[in-house]
Design a protein around this motif. Sequence first.
Motif, PDB file in Angstrom:
ATOM      1  N   ASP A 178       0.845  -1.179   0.000  1.00 25.18           N
ATOM      2  CA  ASP A 178       0.000   0.000   0.000  1.00 25.18           C
ATOM      3  C   ASP A 178       0.891   1.244   0.000  1.00 25.18           C
ATOM      4  OD1 ASP A 178      -2.251  -1.533   0.003  1.00 25.18           O
ATOM      5  OD2 ASP A 178      -2.572  -1.399   2.170  1.00 25.18           O
ATOM      6  N   ILE A 179       0.415   2.286  -0.660  1.00 26.90           N
ATOM      7  CA  ILE A 179       1.198   3.516  -0.781  1.00 26.90           C
ATOM      8  C   ILE A 179       0.483   4.631  -0.032  1.00 26.90           C
ATOM      9  CG2 ILE A 179       2.296   5.112  -2.375  1.00 26.90           C
ATOM     10  CD1 ILE A 179       1.666   3.092  -4.614  1.00 26.90           C
ATOM     11  N   GLY A 180       1.197   5.274   0.867  1.00 22.11           N
ATOM     12  CA  GLY A 180       0.666   6.441   1.555  1.00 22.11           C
ATOM     13  C   GLY A 180      -0.621   6.171   2.314  1.00 22.11           C
ATOM     14  N   LEU A 181      -1.324   7.248   2.586  1.00 22.52           N
ATOM     15  CA  LEU A 181      -2.597   7.157   3.282  1.00 22.52           C
ATOM     16  C   LEU A 181      -3.730   7.186   2.259  1.00 22.52           C
ATOM     17  CD1 LEU A 181      -1.903   9.710   6.156  1.00 22.52           C
ATOM     18  CD2 LEU A 181      -1.885   7.213   6.302  1.00 22.52           C
ATOM     19  N   PRO A 182      -4.912   6.750   2.659  1.00 22.22           N
ATOM     20  CA  PRO A 182      -6.032   6.804   1.719  1.00 22.22           C
ATOM     21  C   PRO A 182      -6.285   8.227   1.217  1.00 22.22           C
ATOM     22  CG  PRO A 182      -6.591   5.450   3.610  1.00 22.22           C
ATOM     23  CD  PRO A 182      -5.288   6.117   3.933  1.00 22.22           C
ATOM     24  N   VAL A 183      -6.665   8.336  -0.028  1.00 21.24           N
ATOM     25  CA  VAL A 183      -6.958   9.641  -0.627  1.00 21.24           C
ATOM     26  C   VAL A 183      -8.365   9.621  -1.186  1.00 21.24           C
ATOM     27  CG1 VAL A 183      -4.552  10.113  -1.213  1.00 21.24           C
ATOM     28  CG2 VAL A 183      -6.009   8.929  -2.858  1.00 21.24           C
ATOM     29  N   LEU A 184      -8.870  10.808  -1.431  1.00 22.29           N
ATOM     30  CA  LEU A 184     -10.236  10.876  -1.926  1.00 22.29           C
ATOM     31  C   LEU A 184     -10.306  11.335  -3.374  1.00 22.29           C
ATOM     32  CD1 LEU A 184     -13.088  10.365  -1.013  1.00 22.29           C
ATOM     33  CD2 LEU A 184     -13.225  12.725  -0.203  1.00 22.29           C
ATOM     34  N   GLU A 187      -4.865  13.914  -5.854  1.00 19.47           N
ATOM     35  CA  GLU A 187      -4.086  13.468  -4.704  1.00 19.47           C
ATOM     36  C   GLU A 187      -3.444  12.109  -5.002  1.00 19.47           C
ATOM     37  OE1 GLU A 187      -6.675  15.380  -1.049  1.00 19.47           O
ATOM     38  OE2 GLU A 187      -7.089  13.355  -1.691  1.00 19.47           O
ATOM     39  N   ALA A 188      -4.214  11.237  -5.617  1.00 17.71           N
ATOM     40  CA  ALA A 188      -3.701   9.909  -5.947  1.00 17.71           C
ATOM     41  C   ALA A 188      -2.515  10.000  -6.900  1.00 17.71           C
ATOM     42  CB  ALA A 188      -4.805   9.059  -6.576  1.00 17.71           C
ATOM     43  N   LEU A 189      -2.604  10.927  -7.831  1.00 14.99           N
ATOM     44  CA  LEU A 189      -1.525  11.058  -8.802  1.00 14.99           C
ATOM     45  C   LEU A 189      -0.245  11.592  -8.150  1.00 14.99           C
ATOM     46  CD1 LEU A 189      -3.601  12.445 -11.783  1.00 14.99           C
ATOM     47  CD2 LEU A 189      -2.549  10.192 -11.609  1.00 14.99           C
ATOM     48  N   VAL A 190      -0.410  12.483  -7.187  1.00 18.73           N
ATOM     49  CA  VAL A 190       0.759  12.989  -6.461  1.00 18.73           C
ATOM     50  C   VAL A 190       1.415  11.857  -5.676  1.00 18.73           C
ATOM     51  CG1 VAL A 190       1.525  14.511  -4.596  1.00 18.73           C
ATOM     52  CG2 VAL A 190      -0.062  15.364  -6.310  1.00 18.73           C
ATOM     53  N   VAL A 191       0.598  11.062  -5.009  1.00 21.15           N
ATOM     54  CA  VAL A 191       1.119   9.934  -4.239  1.00 21.15           C
ATOM     55  C   VAL A 191       1.840   8.956  -5.159  1.00 21.15           C
ATOM     56  CG1 VAL A 191       0.461   7.897  -2.899  1.00 21.15           C
ATOM     57  CG2 VAL A 191      -0.586  10.102  -2.398  1.00 21.15           C
ATOM     58  N   TRP A 192       1.235   8.689  -6.284  1.00 22.58           N
ATOM     59  CA  TRP A 192       1.841   7.738  -7.222  1.00 22.58           C
ATOM     60  C   TRP A 192       3.155   8.257  -7.780  1.00 22.58           C
ATOM     61  CZ3 TRP A 192       2.858   3.215  -8.715  1.00 22.58           C
ATOM     62  CH2 TRP A 192       3.361   2.955  -9.984  1.00 22.58           C
ATOM     63  N   SER A 206      -9.406  26.277  -3.535  1.00 29.65           N
ATOM     64  CA  SER A 206      -8.234  26.798  -4.229  1.00 29.65           C
ATOM     65  C   SER A 206      -6.970  26.614  -3.385  1.00 29.65           C
ATOM     66  CB  SER A 206      -8.441  28.285  -4.535  1.00 29.65           C
ATOM     67  OG  SER A 206      -7.317  28.803  -5.203  1.00 29.65           O
ATOM     68  N   VAL A 207      -7.095  26.913  -2.096  1.00 25.78           N
ATOM     69  CA  VAL A 207      -5.939  26.765  -1.202  1.00 25.78           C
ATOM     70  C   VAL A 207      -5.509  25.302  -1.134  1.00 25.78           C
ATOM     71  CG1 VAL A 207      -5.139  26.957   1.182  1.00 25.78           C
ATOM     72  CG2 VAL A 207      -6.559  28.764   0.186  1.00 25.78           C
ATOM     73  N   ARG A 208      -6.483  24.449  -0.934  1.00 29.42           N
ATOM     74  CA  ARG A 208      -6.178  23.033  -0.807  1.00 29.42           C
ATOM     75  C   ARG A 208      -5.515  22.507  -2.086  1.00 29.42           C
ATOM     76  NH1 ARG A 208      -8.878  18.134  -1.450  1.00 29.42           N
ATOM     77  NH2 ARG A 208      -8.388  16.568   0.121  1.00 29.42           N
ATOM     78  N   GLY A 209      -6.048  22.942  -3.210  1.00 25.94           N
ATOM     79  CA  GLY A 209      -5.478  22.516  -4.483  1.00 25.94           C
ATOM     80  C   GLY A 209      -4.032  22.942  -4.619  1.00 25.94           C
ATOM     81  N   ARG A 210      -3.727  24.171  -4.171  1.00 26.29           N
ATOM     82  CA  ARG A 210      -2.356  24.665  -4.264  1.00 26.29           C
ATOM     83  C   ARG A 210      -1.425  23.857  -3.365  1.00 26.29           C
ATOM     84  NH1 ARG A 210      -2.324  28.116  -8.634  1.00 26.29           N
ATOM     85  NH2 ARG A 210      -4.495  28.720  -8.792  1.00 26.29           N
ATOM     86  N   LEU A 211      -1.904  23.564  -2.173  1.00 24.00           N
ATOM     87  CA  LEU A 211      -1.056  22.829  -1.245  1.00 24.00           C
ATOM     88  C   LEU A 211      -0.838  21.401  -1.726  1.00 24.00           C
ATOM     89  CD1 LEU A 211      -2.522  24.103   2.152  1.00 24.00           C
ATOM     90  CD2 LEU A 211      -0.390  24.776   1.049  1.00 24.00           C
ATOM     91  N   VAL A 212      -1.869  20.834  -2.319  1.00 16.13           N
ATOM     92  CA  VAL A 212      -1.725  19.475  -2.839  1.00 16.13           C
ATOM     93  C   VAL A 212      -0.732  19.453  -3.989  1.00 16.13           C
ATOM     94  CG1 VAL A 212      -2.887  17.651  -4.134  1.00 16.13           C
ATOM     95  CG2 VAL A 212      -3.965  18.613  -2.096  1.00 16.13           C
ATOM     96  N   THR A 213      -0.894  20.379  -4.904  1.00 14.79           N
ATOM     97  CA  THR A 213      -0.003  20.356  -6.063  1.00 14.79           C
ATOM     98  C   THR A 213       1.414  20.767  -5.673  1.00 14.79           C
ATOM     99  OG1 THR A 213      -0.803  22.565  -6.622  1.00 14.79           O
ATOM    100  CG2 THR A 213      -1.772  20.705  -7.793  1.00 14.79           C
ATOM    101  N   ALA A 214       1.541  21.507  -4.593  1.00 13.81           N
ATOM    102  CA  ALA A 214       2.885  21.826  -4.109  1.00 13.81           C
ATOM    103  C   ALA A 214       3.432  20.666  -3.276  1.00 13.81           C
ATOM    104  CB  ALA A 214       2.859  23.093  -3.261  1.00 13.81           C
ATOM    105  N   LYS A 215       2.655  19.633  -3.157  1.00 16.42           N
ATOM    106  CA  LYS A 215       3.027  18.417  -2.433  1.00 16.42           C
ATOM    107  C   LYS A 215       3.249  18.694  -0.947  1.00 16.42           C
ATOM    108  CE  LYS A 215       5.024  16.201  -6.478  1.00 16.42           C
ATOM    109  NZ  LYS A 215       6.063  15.351  -7.009  1.00 16.42           N
TER     110      LYS A 215
END
Lengths: 64, 165
Positions: A32-38, A42-47, B144-153
């Motif tokens: 399993d990779i990382g924590l569950p995502v919705l 997010e999944a693509l970043v984890v991958w 928007s904030v959440r999206g930025r933080l996610v894409t900034a990892k």
Amino acid sequence: MNTNFPPSSDAVVFRDRGVDGVQLHCLICDEDIGLPVLYLNEALVVWDKHREEETLKRSGKKTP
Amino acid sequence: MVITLPSVTYERAWDGGGWLPVLRRGDNDMTTTAWAGDRSYNLKEGLDWDRIRAEHDARLATMPDCFVGGLNEEERSIGTGSDRLQQSHIEAAHMITTGSPHRRGKKNQWSIPKADLDEMVRLYIDEEMTVPEIGERLGYSPHSVRGRLVTAKVYLANRDKGKRS
């Protein structure tokens, strides 16, 4: 050892984890990779992160 | 339930100015990951590729200049320049394609200043503010904030460490 990961469509599956989202599972590492995502992004970043780390590990380089 | 993650390829932007991550199901079904990051693409609801494709086409039709070359100097400095493309390709694609006619955020998401982006990360990491609090402080929608933080990892990295989201 193969250091090249195939496209994610061939290497990752999700499993439903209820309210936590979905759990990514790497078929290559069989773990399993990382924590569950919705959400998909997010999944693509984890991958991406997992693939980068595994590729580095298999090539013998240190993880940054 | 087991579903597969779509494959991701990196393809040339419309004007050849950079590389964008692209989701591809088949030869004709593709969308940038920014589209996939839309809140509506909830994995637990499954991926409706017909809808994703339709939204992609519709938004492109309203945004003929939504390519890398269409960004101004400030926007390029955020991460679309070739020197920073490696580390920010997702972020760049996100900004490009969320230059949304829907204007979800209170500010234009397309032209978000780098200072705001840095401040979002600082507030999240150093001040340990929540996403809604950051949005309220800086005038952006929580999405928007959440999206930025996610894409900034940043968001996922901290959530992995058990930090509140």
